[in-house]
Design a protein around this motif. Structure first.
Motif, PDB file in Angstrom:
ATOM      1  N   ASN A 123       0.851  -1.186   0.000  1.00  0.00           N
ATOM      2  CA  ASN A 123       0.000   0.000   0.000  1.00  0.00           C
ATOM      3  C   ASN A 123       0.889   1.239   0.000  1.00  0.00           C
ATOM      4  OD1 ASN A 123      -1.780   2.091   0.406  1.00  0.00           O
ATOM      5  ND2 ASN A 123      -2.988   1.030   1.952  1.00  0.00           N
ATOM      6  N   SER A 125       0.143   4.255  -0.635  1.00  0.00           N
ATOM      7  CA  SER A 125      -0.498   5.484  -0.153  1.00  0.00           C
ATOM      8  C   SER A 125      -0.249   5.722   1.335  1.00  0.00           C
ATOM      9  CB  SER A 125      -2.005   5.432  -0.422  1.00  0.00           C
ATOM     10  OG  SER A 125      -2.642   4.478   0.410  1.00  0.00           O
ATOM     11  N   GLU A 156      -5.031  -0.964  -5.895  1.00  0.00           N
ATOM     12  CA  GLU A 156      -4.842   0.445  -6.248  1.00  0.00           C
ATOM     13  C   GLU A 156      -6.128   1.075  -6.757  1.00  0.00           C
ATOM     14  OE1 GLU A 156      -1.491   0.543  -8.895  1.00  0.00           O
ATOM     15  OE2 GLU A 156      -0.036   0.423  -7.238  1.00  0.00           O
ATOM     16  N   ILE A 159      -8.035   1.979  -3.610  1.00  0.00           N
ATOM     17  CA  ILE A 159      -7.383   3.075  -2.888  1.00  0.00           C
ATOM     18  C   ILE A 159      -7.485   4.399  -3.641  1.00  0.00           C
ATOM     19  CG2 ILE A 159      -5.155   3.936  -2.043  1.00  0.00           C
ATOM     20  CD1 ILE A 159      -4.394   0.914  -1.659  1.00  0.00           C
ATOM     21  N   ARG A 231      -9.137   0.597   4.444  1.00  0.00           N
ATOM     22  CA  ARG A 231      -7.764   0.230   4.795  1.00  0.00           C
ATOM     23  C   ARG A 231      -7.383  -1.104   4.158  1.00  0.00           C
ATOM     24  NH1 ARG A 231      -6.906   0.850  11.146  1.00  0.00           N
ATOM     25  NH2 ARG A 231      -4.730   0.649  10.464  1.00  0.00           N
ATOM     26  N   THR A 232      -6.121  -1.471   4.285  1.00  0.00           N
ATOM     27  CA  THR A 232      -5.611  -2.706   3.683  1.00  0.00           C
ATOM     28  C   THR A 232      -4.940  -3.563   4.754  1.00  0.00           C
ATOM     29  OG1 THR A 232      -3.543  -1.601   3.088  1.00  0.00           O
ATOM     30  CG2 THR A 232      -5.280  -1.613   1.429  1.00  0.00           C
TER      31      THR A 232
END
Length: 242
Positions: A123, A125, A156, A159, A231-232
């Motif tokens: 992630n 970001s 992605e 996100i 969230r991831t």
């Protein structure tokens, strides 16, 4: 009780997600390639739709499926064969995700997407940093292994494109190496990978049951969802490694 749509329901993790949701008393619609695949689970109350989101259902039909569900659990994966890895659909997860998110876009009620992904997907970001060797390896996998690129682009998309959408909430679950068995709740969920332990080359392991259990809990909403939406999270079992 809630209503759920499960995609990839005949896969090893998807089957467990269907079973877990029904155990909790929820209504489940499962999209399956073959209705016989879930027969051994004895889940007579599960509504099965034969086909795939990409090839078997129109946009309008997908909108109807989504409108009847509180959450969509996406447990899709590529068949581990030469044709399954290198032949179409090369962006199975991404294209399915786009079709589902688009179907949710015009709805009046917020819907939840819970996507099964991989801890091999970083992630960017959040400033997540993987060791240099891992970044080189996952970069090579991105350009040489379509399923990995599919997972990267799907994450992605959530996100960067869906973001914190008014009608679409999401969570991208990143398990470690998936193992069969180990049907217990002895797992932990963290916001990011510990770079000191590596990723692809590291010891992170998770059982498929634990992934299914966590995804079902996310789909139900409540505190678990509030903690992890947009969230991831990384899910792993300390007892299995890491």
């Amino acid at each position: 009780m809630g209503r759920f749509l499960v995609l990839g329901a005949t896969g090893k993790t998807g089957r467990l997600a269907v079973r877990e949701l029904t155990r909790r008393g929820h209504g489940v619609t499962a999209v399956v390639r073959n209705k016989k695949t879930l027969a051994d689970l004895g889940l007579n109350k599960v509504k099965q739709l034969e086909g795939t989101i990409l090839d078997s259902f129109t946009d309008e039909q997908v909108q109807d499926m989504v409108s009847d569900a509180d959450a969509v659990l996406i447990c899709l994966g590529h068949v581990l064969s030469f044709s399954g890895i290198f032949f179409p659909p090369r962006r199975l997860v991404l294209d399915t995700l786009k079709k589902v998110a688009s179907a949710m876009d015009g709805g009046k009620k917020k819907k939840r997407i819970v996507l099964m992904n991989s801890n091999g997907v970083r992630n960017k970001s959040t400033g997540e940093v993987y060791p240099l060797a891992e970044r080189i390896l996952t970069g090579l996998l991105y350009f040489t292994l379509p399923p990995h690129a599919d997972n990267v682009e799907a994450a992605e998309y959530l996100i960067n494109e869906v973001g914190e959408h008014a009608n679409v909430e999401w969570c991208c679950v990143r398990p470690g190496d998936l193992l069969d068995g180990h049907e217990n709740e002895d797992y932990e969920v963290v916001g990011s990978v510990d770079p000191s332990k590596g990723v692809v080359l590291g010891p992170w392991k998770t059982s498929r049951f634990q992934v299914a259990h966590f995804m079902a809990s996310l789909g139900e909403g409540g505190k678990v969802w509030e903690d992890w939406k947009f969230r991831t999270p990384v899910i792993y079992s300390p007892a299995l490694g890491a």
